[in-house]
Every structure is written in C-alpha cells, then in structure tokens.
Write a protein that holds these residues in place. Structure first.
Motif, PDB file in Angstrom:
ATOM      1  N   ASP A  63      17.463  12.684  12.017  1.00 43.11           N
ATOM      2  CA  ASP A  63      16.575  11.630  11.520  1.00 43.11           C
ATOM      3  C   ASP A  63      15.258  11.645  12.282  1.00 43.11           C
ATOM      4  O   ASP A  63      15.247  11.716  13.517  1.00 43.11           O
ATOM      5  N   ILE A  64      14.164  11.594  11.549  1.00 40.52           N
ATOM      6  CA  ILE A  64      12.829  11.417  12.130  1.00 40.52           C
ATOM      7  C   ILE A  64      12.124  10.344  11.318  1.00 40.52           C
ATOM      8  O   ILE A  64      12.102  10.398  10.083  1.00 40.52           O
ATOM      9  N   SER A  65      11.570   9.356  11.997  1.00 40.33           N
ATOM     10  CA  SER A  65      10.861   8.275  11.313  1.00 40.33           C
ATOM     11  C   SER A  65       9.569   7.963  12.052  1.00 40.33           C
ATOM     12  O   SER A  65       9.401   8.323  13.216  1.00 40.33           O
ATOM     13  N   VAL A  66       8.668   7.311  11.350  1.00 44.35           N
ATOM     14  CA  VAL A  66       7.429   6.851  11.976  1.00 44.35           C
ATOM     15  C   VAL A  66       7.277   5.370  11.669  1.00 44.35           C
ATOM     16  O   VAL A  66       7.506   4.922  10.546  1.00 44.35           O
ATOM     17  N   ASN A  67       6.934   4.609  12.680  1.00 43.87           N
ATOM     18  CA  ASN A  67       6.677   3.178  12.532  1.00 43.87           C
ATOM     19  C   ASN A  67       5.179   2.960  12.642  1.00 43.87           C
ATOM     20  O   ASN A  67       4.558   3.413  13.596  1.00 43.87           O
ATOM     21  N   MET A  68       4.589   2.296  11.645  1.00 45.15           N
ATOM     22  CA  MET A  68       3.137   2.147  11.601  1.00 45.15           C
ATOM     23  C   MET A  68       2.743   0.675  11.547  1.00 45.15           C
ATOM     24  O   MET A  68       3.318  -0.101  10.790  1.00 45.15           O
ATOM     25  N   TRP A  69       1.774   0.310  12.385  1.00 39.18           N
ATOM     26  CA  TRP A  69       1.226  -1.049  12.400  1.00 39.18           C
ATOM     27  C   TRP A  69      -0.217  -1.010  11.902  1.00 39.18           C
ATOM     28  O   TRP A  69      -1.017  -0.201  12.370  1.00 39.18           O
ATOM     29  N   LYS A  70      -0.557  -1.898  10.980  1.00 38.82           N
ATOM     30  CA  LYS A  70      -1.901  -1.927  10.390  1.00 38.82           C
ATOM     31  C   LYS A  70      -2.718  -3.057  11.014  1.00 38.82           C
ATOM     32  O   LYS A  70      -2.385  -4.228  10.857  1.00 38.82           O
ATOM     33  N   GLY A  71      -3.768  -2.686  11.723  1.00 34.25           N
ATOM     34  CA  GLY A  71      -4.676  -3.683  12.274  1.00 34.25           C
ATOM     35  C   GLY A  71      -3.970  -4.713  13.124  1.00 34.25           C
ATOM     36  O   GLY A  71      -3.273  -4.396  14.087  1.00 34.25           O
ATOM     37  N   GLU A  72      -4.122  -5.979  12.756  1.00 33.87           N
ATOM     38  CA  GLU A  72      -3.570  -7.083  13.533  1.00 33.87           C
ATOM     39  C   GLU A  72      -2.161  -7.494  13.112  1.00 33.87           C
ATOM     40  O   GLU A  72      -1.646  -8.499  13.591  1.00 33.87           O
ATOM     41  N   ILE A  73      -1.541  -6.736  12.211  1.00 27.27           N
ATOM     42  CA  ILE A  73      -0.188  -7.076  11.772  1.00 27.27           C
ATOM     43  C   ILE A  73       0.804  -6.640  12.832  1.00 27.27           C
ATOM     44  O   ILE A  73       0.865  -5.464  13.201  1.00 27.27           O
ATOM     45  N   ASP A 101       0.118  -2.453  -3.148  1.00 26.04           N
ATOM     46  CA  ASP A 101       1.075  -2.792  -2.094  1.00 26.04           C
ATOM     47  C   ASP A 101       0.844  -2.012  -0.813  1.00 26.04           C
ATOM     48  O   ASP A 101       1.169  -2.492   0.275  1.00 26.04           O
ATOM     49  N   THR A 102       0.299  -0.797  -0.925  1.00 29.66           N
ATOM     50  CA  THR A 102       0.166   0.056   0.256  1.00 29.66           C
ATOM     51  C   THR A 102      -1.264   0.179   0.762  1.00 29.66           C
ATOM     52  O   THR A 102      -1.501   0.818   1.789  1.00 29.66           O
ATOM     53  N   TYR A 103      -2.214  -0.440   0.081  1.00 30.04           N
ATOM     54  CA  TYR A 103      -3.641  -0.302   0.408  1.00 30.04           C
ATOM     55  C   TYR A 103      -3.931  -0.685   1.857  1.00 30.04           C
ATOM     56  O   TYR A 103      -3.425  -1.685   2.376  1.00 30.04           O
ATOM     57  N   ILE A 104      -4.762   0.142   2.493  1.00 24.58           N
ATOM     58  CA  ILE A 104      -5.275  -0.145   3.839  1.00 24.58           C
ATOM     59  C   ILE A 104      -6.793  -0.054   3.776  1.00 24.58           C
ATOM     60  O   ILE A 104      -7.337   0.986   3.389  1.00 24.58           O
ATOM     61  N   PRO A 105      -7.510  -1.102   4.149  1.00 20.89           N
ATOM     62  CA  PRO A 105      -8.983  -1.053   4.068  1.00 20.89           C
ATOM     63  C   PRO A 105      -9.564  -0.071   5.071  1.00 20.89           C
ATOM     64  O   PRO A 105      -9.035   0.083   6.179  1.00 20.89           O
ATOM     65  N   PRO A 106     -10.648   0.613   4.714  1.00 19.20           N
ATOM     66  CA  PRO A 106     -11.288   1.545   5.652  1.00 19.20           C
ATOM     67  C   PRO A 106     -11.802   0.808   6.887  1.00 19.20           C
ATOM     68  O   PRO A 106     -12.256  -0.326   6.803  1.00 19.20           O
ATOM     69  N   GLY A 107     -11.699   1.489   8.017  1.00 16.79           N
ATOM     70  CA  GLY A 107     -12.104   0.883   9.280  1.00 16.79           C
ATOM     71  C   GLY A 107     -10.972   0.191   9.996  1.00 16.79           C
ATOM     72  O   GLY A 107     -11.176  -0.356  11.083  1.00 16.79           O
ATOM     73  N   THR A 108      -9.768   0.227   9.429  1.00 20.97           N
ATOM     74  CA  THR A 108      -8.613  -0.421  10.048  1.00 20.97           C
ATOM     75  C   THR A 108      -8.044   0.445  11.163  1.00 20.97           C
ATOM     76  O   THR A 108      -7.850   1.651  11.000  1.00 20.97           O
ATOM     77  N   ASN A 109      -7.761  -0.180  12.301  1.00 12.81           N
ATOM     78  CA  ASN A 109      -7.115   0.520  13.401  1.00 12.81           C
ATOM     79  C   ASN A 109      -5.626   0.642  13.112  1.00 12.81           C
ATOM     80  O   ASN A 109      -4.957  -0.344  12.818  1.00 12.81           O
ATOM     81  N   ILE A 110      -5.111   1.862  13.181  1.00 13.14           N
ATOM     82  CA  ILE A 110      -3.708   2.130  12.889  1.00 13.14           C
ATOM     83  C   ILE A 110      -2.995   2.511  14.187  1.00 13.14           C
ATOM     84  O   ILE A 110      -3.480   3.344  14.958  1.00 13.14           O
ATOM     85  N   LYS A 111      -1.834   1.913  14.417  1.00 13.79           N
ATOM     86  CA  LYS A 111      -0.960   2.322  15.516  1.00 13.79           C
ATOM     87  C   LYS A 111       0.325   2.867  14.916  1.00 13.79           C
ATOM     88  O   LYS A 111       0.818   2.343  13.919  1.00 13.79           O
ATOM     89  N   TYR A 112       0.867   3.920  15.532  1.00 17.06           N
ATOM     90  CA  TYR A 112       2.074   4.530  14.982  1.00 17.06           C
ATOM     91  C   TYR A 112       2.915   5.129  16.110  1.00 17.06           C
ATOM     92  O   TYR A 112       2.405   5.488  17.179  1.00 17.06           O
TER      93      TYR A 112
END
Length: 458
Positions: A63-73, A101-112
């Motif tokens: 199993d390999i997974s990635v956890n992603m956080w969008k901006g301030e969420i 449902d999956t849209y991310i606005p440009p300029g958003t900081n992504i953590k993963y």
C-alpha cells in the motif's frame, strides 16, 4: 532403550520449539525495512497534480498513499496509488482538480505526506512536503508580509503591492473584532485581465464564466483569494473578500452564518467601499421600502435588491457596533462558533432577538418597523450552487466561495513554482514487535510434560 528414545523425542521437540520461538523473536526485533527512495510531483494545472513514488522493501509493498492538505484546511484527504505488489515499486497517482468537488484555486499552498506499508505490516510515513499550486500558464512573482502572500505576473507589481497594503490595513481595522484570526495566512493570486482569469476560476459553465466579469473570489476554508487587477474596484474587492475569510475563520462551527452578517461585516471592513450600496440604501429610506433584512439567510435574487441588501447589511452592522460596541460584535462571533443556532447566539449576546435589533436600527433611520406576520412571506433567495456569484457592484460580479471543509494550515515561504519537481528520501525506523509468547509457552509446557513423565516412571 525405549525410554531413552522417548526422552530423546521429547528433547528434540522442545529444542525445535525453542528454536522456532527464538527465530520469531529475532524477526520481531528486526522487521523488514522500507526505503522511500524518491518522489516527483508535477503541476498540471488546471487538470490536477501528478505524483510519482519509488520505494523498496525486503518484503512486498502492499500500500502507498498520499495525504494532501489544501491551504488552511486542517483535515487532509487520502488517495491510494495503484500498483503491483513488489519489493521494488514505482507507483503513480494523478490527483484531479478539474471538477467542482476537487477544484483547488491557483496560488493555494499544498501540503502532502506519503505513507507506505509492506506485507509484514511495517509502515513508513514521510515528512510533510509543500508546494504552491500555481496557474502554469504564467511565471509568478510574489511579495510576502505578515503572513499574507500576493502572487502576480507581468507589469502589475505596483498593483500587487497596493493589494497587499489594502489587506494589511483591513486586517488592522478589523483586529478588535476578529482578534487573532487577522494574523491567519491568506494567499492572493492577481490576474491582469478577465481572459487570463477564466482558466483559474472554478469549473463553472463556460457561458456563465464568459458573460460575467468576475472581479474577485474568496475561498473561505482554503484561505485563497483571486483578484482581477484590471478592475476599477480591485482594492475594494480585495478588502471586502479577505474579510469573508476572516468571518469564516472566526465563526466556523455548526451554525451557518447568514449573508447579512457576512456581507455586512465585509462591507463594514472595506476601506474602499462602493457608493452603489449607499445610494441604493438612501433611495429605499426615502421611499420607506427596506428589505426584511434579518429574515434572509441568503441573498435576494435581483441586482437591484442585491445592491440594497448590501447597503442595508453594512448599515445594520455599523449600527450594532456603534450602539453596542465592538466587544459585543466580537462576542457574537464567538457565540456563533459555539452555539447550536444563530438565534440563540444573538439572544445570548445582545439580550434581544434579531427582529428587535433590526427594528432598533430601522427606528434610528426613521423608517417603518418590521412586523413579523404569518401572512407576510419573506422573499426566498435563489438556490445557491457550490459557487455563489455576487457583485460588489452590478458590473464587477465579485463572488465568494464557501466550502464545507475545515481549516487551519500555515502558508510557507512561497517559492516561484510553475511545475515543481523535487526529490527526497528517508529510511524506516524498525517497529518494535512482541515475541511469539504462545510458542514459547507451548515449548515450556512440553518440557514440563516430559519432566512429569520421567518422574512418573521413576
């Protein structure tokens, strides 16, 4: 001789069990290791993000997974890679961002962050990585100050600085009401003209997107703004829209904040207010034709009513702050965050319900009081889609996005990235496993049986 063979049989069983137990213990103390060799991430805006991972293990990776956080969420979203189980794995995942449902606005900081598991049950969790999800059609520069970051491209550096100063000034103005929330990170992407901005907007109907000139959008939970720098009211848009993010952060809970409070605070905070709202309000006061403001949960449908709604909202919020003080407004936001209903939050804060407060305001304007009646129907706002469009002025088409996600992640020092490819590696730390106590116990039991049998024969 026969007794000797029996005793030898018991001894061999005992030695075999003890040997197996010792091997189990050694294996438990030395689990199969996983090595996270490297990864790549590629920005393919607006379609999505490509992840590629290489990892090895002494037992098959399952199993390999990635956890992603969008901006301030604060709550991340997991996705699993699709690959064949093996000890050496190259796995890929495409994270789509081109739907509502999956849209991310440009300029958003992504953590993963990556997580890898093998068939032995060993786990490896990588460090948390970051990148900025830019519109790759342009090469972006940035300016940063006090937790705010503004991304821009081309000959609009001066306007970008003005937007940053406007956001900072708005935050300072509203600090007595929002407190610590004014220091929360906000990311702003500045587009130079409507044609550029179309690709950066959420996946609305192309017809709607081209007919409306969108002056700005606030993505409240993510903490990202899109601003059109060519608009006449771009500074007012920035001031107004960033306040929506602050309202969301300071009231986030189970209670839905009504539009009159959201818009009233946003326009109260606006250091470049629109005179269209004031004109619409003045006209309605003269004609004694105000909307039943606090009966709305959303907004009215027509442009004329919307202008009046904004004007009334700002006037009503200003009245509450002037009449009862800034602290009461701050208390109301805190109460909304912890209450189960808006009405109880208002009653607990002001000792009056929302209609009583509205009538105090109406009385100060010299217009008719609002009288609740079962025979009077309140205009029903149009159903709002995931993206609700509204205007700072009818021409600007400014809009606000309200998401259902929770928030709170810091924005890192921005880097100028259009397509980001980076690598990193880390090794596992052995997991501490228990020895196989059951087999040890079984071996000991057999040995005791042997001794008892011997004693019995003697």
């Amino acid at each position: 001789m026969r007794n000797y063979k029996i005793k030898l049989f018991y001894v061999l069983i005992f030695v075999s069990i003890c040997f197996y137990s010792s091997q189990s213990f050694l294996n438990a103390q030395n689990p199969s290791s996983i090595t996270f060799n490297d990864y790549e991430i590629e920005n393919k805006f607006p379609l999505g993000i490509q992840f590629d991972v290489n990892a090895t293990s002494t037992s098959k990776i399952t199993d390999i997974s990635v956890n992603m956080w969008k901006g301030e969420i604060a709550v991340g979203v997991y996705k699993n890679f699709d690959f064949e189980f093996d000890q050496n794995v190259n796995a890929s995942l495409f994270w789509y961002t081109n739907s509502s449902d999956t849209y991310i606005p440009p300029g958003t900081n992504i953590k993963y962050q990556f997580k890898i598991i093998n068939e032995s049950g060993d786990e490896l969790t990588s460090e948390i990585f970051e990148f900025v999800y830019h519109d790759i059609n342009f090469s972006w520069d940035s300016i940063v100050d006090e937790g705010f970051v503004v991304y821009y491209h081309g000959p609009v550096k001066n306007r970008a600085y003005k937007i940053l100063e406007t956001i900072k000034e708005t935050a300072n103005k509203m600090e007595p009401i929002f407190g610590e929330y004014v220091n929360s990170p906000i990311s702003v992407t500045v587009y130079n003209n409507p044609v550029e901005m179309i690709e950066g907007l959420p996946p609305e109907s192309k017809t709607i997107r081209r007919e409306l000139i969108t002056q700005g959008m606030a993505f409240n939970t993510i903490g990202t703004l899109l601003i059109l720098a060519s608009g006449a009211d771009y500074l007012g848009t920035a001031s107004h829209e960033m306040t929506h993010i602050l309202v969301h952060r300071s009231t986030e809970g189970i209670v839905s904040v009504p539009s009159w409070l959201h818009e009233g605070l946003a326009e109260y905070a606006n250091i470049y207010p629109s005179f269209s709202f004031t004109n619409a309000l003045d006209k309605a006061i003269i004609n004694d034709d105000l909307l039943p403001l606090t009966m709305f949960s959303g907004q009215p449908g027509t442009s004329e009513d919307k202008l009046l709604f904004y004007g009334q909202s700002e006037s009503f919020i200003s009245f509450l702050i002037e009449e009862f003080g800034v602290e009461k407004m701050k208390e109301l936001l805190v109460a909304i965050k912890s209450s189960t209903t808006l009405d109880s939050a208002i009653q607990d804060t002001y000792g009056q319900d929302k209609v009583q407060l509205e009538n105090l305001w109406r009385s100060s304007l010299g217009v008719s009081l609002y009288i609740q009646s079962k025979n009077i129907s309140v205009p029903t706002p149009r159903p709002l889609p995931a993206i609700s469009l509204y205007s700072l002025t009818p021409q600007s088409g400014s809009s606000q996005i309200q998401n259902t996600f929770k928030d709170s992640i810091s924005i890192s020092e921005p880097t100028n990235q259009n397509e980001s490819n980076s690598t990193s590696s880390c090794n596992t730390k052995p997991n501490e496993l228990n020895a196989d106590y059951l087999t040890i116990f079984t071996g000991t039991l057999v040995f005791l049986i042997f001794l008892l049998g011997r004693k019995h024969k003697e």
